[in-house]
Design a protein around this motif. Sequence first.
Motif, PDB file in Angstrom:
ATOM      1  N   ARG A 181       0.494  -1.156   0.173  1.00 42.73           N
ATOM      2  CA  ARG A 181       0.707   0.445   0.267  1.00 42.73           C
ATOM      3  C   ARG A 181       1.046   1.033   0.202  1.00 42.73           C
ATOM      4  N   LEU A 189      -4.441  -3.598  -1.949  1.00 41.90           N
ATOM      5  CA  LEU A 189      -5.584  -4.479  -1.097  1.00 41.90           C
ATOM      6  C   LEU A 189      -5.433  -6.321  -1.141  1.00 41.90           C
ATOM      7  N   PHE A 191      -7.514 -10.585  -0.533  1.00 43.20           N
ATOM      8  CA  PHE A 191      -8.354 -11.287  -0.424  1.00 43.20           C
ATOM      9  C   PHE A 191      -8.349 -11.639   0.487  1.00 43.20           C
ATOM     10  N   PRO A 192      -9.121 -12.401   1.121  1.00 40.48           N
ATOM     11  CA  PRO A 192      -9.768 -13.311   2.423  1.00 40.48           C
ATOM     12  C   PRO A 192      -8.627 -14.275   2.315  1.00 40.48           C
ATOM     13  N   ILE A 238     -15.369 -12.553  -1.794  1.00 36.57           N
ATOM     14  CA  ILE A 238     -14.839 -11.347  -1.249  1.00 36.57           C
ATOM     15  C   ILE A 238     -16.280 -10.218  -0.856  1.00 36.57           C
ATOM     16  N   GLU A 239     -17.577 -10.906  -1.713  1.00 40.40           N
ATOM     17  CA  GLU A 239     -18.660 -10.436  -1.129  1.00 40.40           C
ATOM     18  C   GLU A 239     -18.295 -10.577   1.045  1.00 40.40           C
ATOM     19  N   SER A 241     -16.407 -11.026   2.554  1.00 38.68           N
ATOM     20  CA  SER A 241     -15.908 -10.408   3.483  1.00 38.68           C
ATOM     21  C   SER A 241     -16.259  -9.296   3.654  1.00 38.68           C
ATOM     22  N   GLN A 242     -17.322  -8.532   2.731  1.00 33.90           N
ATOM     23  CA  GLN A 242     -17.907  -7.026   3.303  1.00 33.90           C
ATOM     24  C   GLN A 242     -16.504  -6.119   2.967  1.00 33.90           C
ATOM     25  N   SER A 243     -15.758  -6.482   2.227  1.00 30.34           N
ATOM     26  CA  SER A 243     -14.762  -5.748   1.962  1.00 30.34           C
ATOM     27  C   SER A 243     -15.226  -4.705   0.007  1.00 30.34           C
ATOM     28  N   CYS A 244     -16.318  -5.148  -0.277  1.00 24.27           N
ATOM     29  CA  CYS A 244     -16.818  -4.140  -1.320  1.00 24.27           C
ATOM     30  C   CYS A 244     -18.365  -3.366  -0.407  1.00 24.27           C
ATOM     31  N   PRO A 245     -17.978  -2.327   0.389  1.00 22.86           N
ATOM     32  CA  PRO A 245     -18.759  -1.258   0.604  1.00 22.86           C
ATOM     33  C   PRO A 245     -19.733  -1.248  -0.951  1.00 22.86           C
ATOM     34  N   PHE A 249     -16.859  -2.681  -5.825  1.00 23.78           N
ATOM     35  CA  PHE A 249     -14.942  -2.941  -5.849  1.00 23.78           C
ATOM     36  C   PHE A 249     -14.360  -1.882  -6.115  1.00 23.78           C
TER      37      PHE A 249
END
Length: 251
Positions: A181, A189, A191-192, A238-239, A241-245, A249
């Motif tokens: 980063r 980012l 991924f889980p 990904i969905e 894991s709530q990493s796409c508010p 994406f």
Amino acid sequence: MTYPIDISEEGGVRFLHFGSLWIQGAMRIARPWHLELDYTREMMASLLLRDDSRFPRKVLLIGLGAASLTKFLYRNYPLAKLTVVEIEPRVVAAARQFFKLPEDPKRLNIVIGDGARFVAENDKTYDLILVDGFDENARPGELDTLPFYQLCRARLNDDGVMAVNLLGRSRGYATSLERLRDAFDTRALAFPSCESGNVIALAATGAPIRIGLDDLKEQAHALKDNTGLNLLPTLARIEQSQSCPGGVFCL
């Protein structure tokens, strides 16, 4: 001491090892172009991030292993030129002998050398950089440093994408992701973690990426139709894991 390179087979799958039970690569013998290991499939999620028929045309792969990523791109992206940097010549020999690595110097350039040094000393640029390099103890060495990630960013074309396999980071992947980063101005980012324990990180340059999950799923269906690669389970994780508010994406 030089580590041995071993080949094993089980259930129709051939495995590459560096002197241990640790799997360094795999190939289903009946489907040599198929991505057998889940983390290799997840690295190909990078292909969904640019809606451009010309992406990717120039690809740099650091770490050859059983040549899974190389063979997938070679077969399914015939306009792409691939450069693979592998530090151990015996791995290249094993990939040719046991894992059906193609011989095509016009499209596939195999470089025997240190991946970090190659990136530092060459000024060519790429649309996609894939980093999956480890020693026999699953350590990435210089391939997990801020200067290396900064150089990779400098070697990406506009709207370039980088994918990194973060397996083997002994204290988890958070520090590695922070370095990534920092190198990409926060545009990275992870991924889980998948079942194998691998964590795939993505980073990008150029125009910001904002893609609705529904659109990503459409692209994943198209990729599956064209190549046989199914990334829908990855998108579901990904969905979840709530990493796409907001169902978008962003990178």
